[in-house]
Motif scaffolding. Structure first.
Motif, mmCIF file in Angstrom:
data_model
loop_
_atom_site.group_PDB
_atom_site.id
_atom_site.type_symbol
_atom_site.label_atom_id
_atom_site.label_comp_id
_atom_site.label_asym_id
_atom_site.label_seq_id
_atom_site.Cartn_x
_atom_site.Cartn_y
_atom_site.Cartn_z
ATOM 1 N N LEU A 1 -68.003 76.665 77.999
ATOM 2 C CA LEU A 1 -69.049 75.785 77.479
ATOM 3 C C LEU A 1 -69.058 74.484 78.279
ATOM 4 C CD1 LEU A 1 -67.756 76.270 73.884
ATOM 5 C CD2 LEU A 1 -70.031 76.996 74.563
ATOM 6 N N ASP A 2 -70.230 74.132 78.806
ATOM 7 C CA ASP A 2 -70.320 72.919 79.617
ATOM 8 C C ASP A 2 -70.821 71.762 78.745
ATOM 9 O OD1 ASP A 2 -70.335 71.214 81.707
ATOM 10 O OD2 ASP A 2 -71.863 72.240 82.876
ATOM 11 N N GLU A 3 -69.970 70.840 78.451
ATOM 12 C CA GLU A 3 -70.288 69.670 77.618
ATOM 13 C C GLU A 3 -71.079 70.035 76.354
ATOM 14 O OE1 GLU A 3 -71.080 65.844 79.113
ATOM 15 O OE2 GLU A 3 -70.807 66.464 81.192
ATOM 16 N N PRO A 4 -70.500 70.879 75.499
ATOM 17 C CA PRO A 4 -71.266 71.315 74.328
ATOM 18 C C PRO A 4 -71.498 70.210 73.308
ATOM 19 C CG PRO A 4 -68.999 72.079 74.173
ATOM 20 C CD PRO A 4 -69.147 71.457 75.525
ATOM 21 N N THR A 5 -70.724 69.141 73.376
ATOM 22 C CA THR A 5 -70.827 68.143 72.311
ATOM 23 C C THR A 5 -71.516 66.862 72.744
ATOM 24 O OG1 THR A 5 -68.664 67.327 72.942
ATOM 25 C CG2 THR A 5 -68.737 68.916 71.140
ATOM 26 N N ILE B 1 -61.491 80.165 75.045
ATOM 27 C CA ILE B 1 -62.610 79.232 75.221
ATOM 28 C C ILE B 1 -62.219 78.114 76.173
ATOM 29 C CG2 ILE B 1 -64.105 77.572 74.017
ATOM 30 C CD1 ILE B 1 -63.692 79.381 71.507
ATOM 31 N N MET B 2 -63.054 77.906 77.182
ATOM 32 C CA MET B 2 -62.828 76.732 78.044
ATOM 33 C C MET B 2 -64.033 75.834 77.873
ATOM 34 S SD MET B 2 -61.758 76.409 82.009
ATOM 35 C CE MET B 2 -63.143 77.055 82.900
ATOM 36 N N PHE B 3 -63.816 74.556 77.630
ATOM 37 C CA PHE B 3 -64.975 73.673 77.496
ATOM 38 C C PHE B 3 -64.766 72.359 78.231
ATOM 39 C CE2 PHE B 3 -64.381 70.332 74.141
ATOM 40 C CZ PHE B 3 -63.044 70.576 73.867
ATOM 41 N N VAL B 4 -65.895 71.848 78.737
ATOM 42 C CA VAL B 4 -65.876 70.587 79.474
ATOM 43 C C VAL B 4 -66.290 69.467 78.523
ATOM 44 C CG1 VAL B 4 -67.005 69.282 81.320
ATOM 45 C CG2 VAL B 4 -66.486 71.691 81.655
ATOM 46 N N HIS C 1 -74.549 76.779 78.905
ATOM 47 C CA HIS C 1 -74.760 75.515 79.605
ATOM 48 C C HIS C 1 -75.359 74.512 78.642
ATOM 49 C CE1 HIS C 1 -73.476 77.267 83.302
ATOM 50 N NE2 HIS C 1 -74.232 78.324 83.029
ATOM 51 N N GLN C 2 -75.202 73.251 79.019
ATOM 52 C CA GLN C 2 -75.563 72.181 78.107
ATOM 53 C C GLN C 2 -77.057 72.185 77.785
ATOM 54 O OE1 GLN C 2 -74.556 68.482 79.851
ATOM 55 N NE2 GLN C 2 -75.573 67.341 78.273
ATOM 56 N N GLN C 3 -77.859 72.365 78.833
ATOM 57 C CA GLN C 3 -79.297 72.244 78.604
ATOM 58 C C GLN C 3 -79.981 73.595 78.598
ATOM 59 O OE1 GLN C 3 -79.623 69.557 81.696
ATOM 60 N NE2 GLN C 3 -79.611 67.766 80.384
ATOM 61 N N ASN C 4 -81.109 73.633 77.902
ATOM 62 C CA ASN C 4 -81.970 74.818 77.907
ATOM 63 C C ASN C 4 -81.244 76.099 77.527
ATOM 64 O OD1 ASN C 4 -83.772 73.028 78.992
ATOM 65 N ND2 ASN C 4 -83.311 73.618 81.095
ATOM 66 N N SER C 5 -80.283 76.014 76.623
ATOM 67 C CA SER C 5 -79.613 77.259 76.273
ATOM 68 C C SER C 5 -80.342 77.993 75.150
ATOM 69 C CB SER C 5 -78.143 77.029 75.943
ATOM 70 O OG SER C 5 -77.991 75.842 75.272
ATOM 71 N N THR C 6 -81.234 77.281 74.450
ATOM 72 C CA THR C 6 -82.088 77.975 73.472
ATOM 73 C C THR C 6 -83.526 77.474 73.625
ATOM 74 O OG1 THR C 6 -81.510 76.276 71.860
ATOM 75 C CG2 THR C 6 -80.350 78.375 71.661
#
Ligand SMILES: Nc1ncnc2c1ncn2[C@@H]1O[C@H](COP(=O)(O)OP(=O)(O)OP(=O)(O)O)[C@@H](O)[C@H]1O
Length: 519
Positions: free
Chosen positions: A187-191, A216-219, A102-107
C-alpha cells in the motif's frame, strides 16, 4: 534502538518466515541513484512499514516490485520462486502473489461498489453473454462480508468514507488471490490525508488481514502510525537500505534519526501570540455547496487552521475564497473592500493564492522542467525589455530549490520525475514566492517527510512575517497545533468551535471534530 540487520540468509533459521526477500536492488535515472544495492526481507503475516525521506526511493522500489519499472540489478525471492528484478512484468508480479493499492485513483467514485470490484476483472455473464447482475451482486456481497466492509453492492463509492474506499481497493486487489498465506499486499501512503477515525478503521482491517496470514508492506511519512501498527519498519536514505527495526525497539525520535542520519532538533513550532495586526479578510454568513453558515475574520500575518471531516465544507471554503465556487449567500471582504471573485484569476489579482489538495492534477505541469513549475506565477520578473532571461530564471529556481529543500537532479529535471514529496515542495515554493496577501493551503504537507515538514512550517511562518495571512486545512491535527495560532472546527458546513492558545491541542481538536461543540 536495536536494529535488525538486513536480510536473513536463505538457508538461515528465519528463512521459513520470510515471504518476500529483495536482494541487491539498484536503479538509476540519469545521474540520480534512486536505489543502491538495497536488500531486506518481509516476514509472513506481518505489517511492515517502508520509510524514508522524500526521494529516498520508496516509490521506485514499489514500482519495480509491481513490474511497471525494471531495476538495473537485483533479485526478488517470493516463497520458493526467484525473479530477476530487471525483468519483472505486471503479470509476473501478479503470479508471485504481489498485490498493490496505490494512493490515487484506486476506486471510481461515480461507479457502484459492485462495478468497482468487477471492473478490469470481468463481470459474470449469462448464457447470452449479458451481465448477470444478480450473480455480480451476490459475489460482491460475499466479498464485502469476507473483507468486513460496511457497504452495499449497489451503493455509489463516492458515498463511502475514505477508509472504506481504501478497504474496497484492497478487496479489489486481493479478490482473486490464490492464497492469502503467501500473499503480499503493498500500500502506497494509504493514510495520507485520512482523518484519525478513518485511519483507525483502516488499521483494524489491516490487522485482521495480517492475522489471516497476509503480509502487508505500507509506505507512510507518519511515524506515530508506524509505532501504532507496524511489526517492522525498513528505512531507506538516499536510495540505500539503512536498517530494519523491530516493533518494541522503535521510537519516534529513533526513526527520525535513522531517516535523516542525525538527531533532529525539536522545534517548538507553536506561534507565541495571537497577531494583533489589522483584520484583512472577513467572511459573513457564507452559504452554498457544503457551506451552511460560515463567518470568521483573519488578521494580517495570522495562520488560521480549519479542522473538519471530509464533507464538512473545509475545501469548499477555500474554493469559495479563491473564486472556484460562488457562494449562494453571504459576504466576504478583503482589506475592507468587498471580495467576490468570479474566477481564480480575479482572486489572484486580489492577492489570493491557493494550493489545492490534489496539487498534481490541478497545480502542476508534469512534462515541464522544475524551473517552469516554480517560475510559473512570477514569469513577469524575468522579462526585461521584451526579452525573457532564462538564465536568471534558472538561477532563481536553483536558489528556491535549495531554500525549499527540493531534491532533484537539477532545475531542468522534469517535474513528473520528482518524488511526490518534492513535487509538493515545488508547488508550495511557487505560491509562497508570490508573497500573496492571503495564502490558502489544503493539506500542505501531504507526502512531505518529517524533516522537510518542519522546514516548510518555518518558511510558511516567514511569509507571515512579511505580511501574508494563511488559512490552512489539514486532517493532521498535530500539524494544526504546530502551525496555527487559532483553529476553527467545521462540522456539516458550520463553524462549531474555535480554539486557540493552550486549548489548541491535537487531542482536543480530534474530540471537537468528532462531535463535541464549543460554540
Ligand atoms: N522516472 C524518473 N525519472 C527520473 N528520476 C526519477 C524518476 N522516478 C524517480 N526518480 C528520482 O528517483 C529518486 C527516488 O524517487 P522516489 O519517487 O522513489 O522517492 P520516494 O521515496 O517515493 O519519495 P516521496 O516520499 O517524496 O514520495 C528521486 O530523486 C526521484 O526524483
Amino acid at each position: 534502538m536495536l536494529v535488525v540487520e538486513g536480510v536473513p540468509r536463505p538457508d538461515g533459521p528465519d528463512a521459513q518466515q520470510i515471504v518476500l526477500r529483495i536482494e541487491g536492488m539498484s536503479k538509476t535515472f540519469g545521474a540520480t541513484r534512486a536505489l543502491v544495492d538495497v536488500s531486506f526481507g518481509l516476514e509472513r503475516g506481518t505489517i511492515h512499514a517502508l520509510l524514508g525521506g522524500n526521494g529516498s526511493g520508496k516509490s521506485t522500489l514499489i514500482k519495480i516490485l509491481a513490474g511497471v519499472q525494471p531495476a538495473d540489478a537485483g533479485r526478488i525471492f517470493v516463497g520458493d520462486s526467484e525473479f530477476d528484478a530487471t525483468s519483472i512484468t505486471p503479470d509476473v508480479s501478479r503470479e508471485a502473489n504481489l498485490r498493490f493499492v496505490h494512493q490515487q485513483n484506486s476506486t471510481f467514485g461515480a461507479l457502484s461498489v459492485a462495478e468497482n470490484l468487477h471492473i478490469g476483472r470481468g463481470f459474470e455473464t449469462d448464457a447470452a453473454g449479458r451481465i448477470a447482475w444478480s450473480r455480480v451482486r451476490r459475489r460482491t456481497q460475499a466479498l464485502l462480508d469476507r473483507f468486513q466492509i460496511h457497504a452495499r453492492p449497489d451503493q455509489l463509492v463516492s458515498e463511502l468514507g475514505r477508509a472504506t474506499q481504501t478497504m474496497l481497493a484492497i478487496a479489489r486487489a486481493l479478490q482473486d488471490q490464490e492464497d492469502a498465506h503467501t500473499g503480499i499486499l503493498v500500500l502506497d501512503e494509504p493514510t495520507s490525508s485520512l482523518p484519525a477515525v478513518e485511519v483507525d478503521l483502516l488499521f483494524d482491517a489491516l490487522r485482521r488481514y495480517a492475522a489471516e496470514g497476509q503480509t502487508i508492506m505500507f509506505v507512510t511519512h507518519r511515524f506515530d502510525e508506524v509505532l501504532e501498527i507496524a511489526d517492522r519498519a525498513t528505512m531507506l536514505r538516499d536510495g540505500r537500505f539503512v536498517a530494519t527495526v523491530a516493533r518494541g525497539e522503535m521510537t519516534e525520535d529513533g526513526l527520525v534519526e535513522l531517516m535523516v542520519g542525525r538527531a533532529l532538533a525539536r522545534e517548538s513550532g507553536v506561534a507565541e501570540a495571537t497577531p494583533t495586526g489589522e483584520v484583512v479578510l472577513t467572511c459573513e454568513g457564507l452559504r452554498g455547496g457544503a457551506l451552511r453558515d460560515v463567518s470568521f475574520s483573519l488578521r494580517k500575518g495570522e495562520i488560521l487552521g480549519i479542522a473538519g471531516l471530509l464533507g464538512s465544507g473545509r475545501s469548499t471554503l477555500l474554493q469559495t475564497l479563491f473564486g472556484l465556487t460562488r457562494p449562494e449567500e453571504g459576504q466576504m471582504t478583503l482589506g475592507g473592500r468587498p471580495l467576490a471573485p468570479e474566477t481564480p484569476r480575479a482572486a489572484m489579482r486580489a492577492g489570493l493564492a491557493y494550493v489545492p489538495e490534489d496539487r498534481v492534477q490541478h497545480g502542476a505541469f508534469l512534462e515541464l522542467p522544475v524551473t517552469d513549475n516554480i517560475g510559473l506565477t512570477v514569469l513577469g520578473r524575468y522579462f526585461r525589455h521584451g526579452v525573457f532571461h532564462h538564465r536568471a530564471e534558472r538561477a532563481d529556481s536553483r536558489r528556491v530549490m535549495s531554500e525549499f529543500l527540493v531534491k532533484a537532479s537539477s532545475e531542468r529535471a522534469r517535474f513528473g520525475s520528482l518524488s511526490g514529496g518534492n513535487q509538493q515542495k515545488v508547488i508550495l515554493a511557487r505560491w509562497l514566492r508570490r508573497e500573496p496577501r492571503i495564502l490558502l493551503l489544503d493539506e500542505p504537507t501531504q507526502g512531505v517527510d518529517v524533516g522537510a515538514r518542519m522546514e516548510l512550517y518555518g518558511l510558511i511562518r516567514e511569509a507571515t512575517m512579511r505580511g501574508t495571512s494563511v488559512i490552512v486545512v489539514s486532517s493532521e491535527f498535530e500539524e494544526l497545533e504546530r502551525l496555527c495560532e487559532r483553529v476553527l472546527v467545521l462540522q456539516r458546513g458550520r463553524v462549531t468551535a474555535e480554539i486557540r492558545g493552550d486549548d489548541l491541542q491535537a487531542d482536543r481538536l480530534e474530540q471537537l471534530v468528532q462531535g463535541g461543540t464549543d460554540r
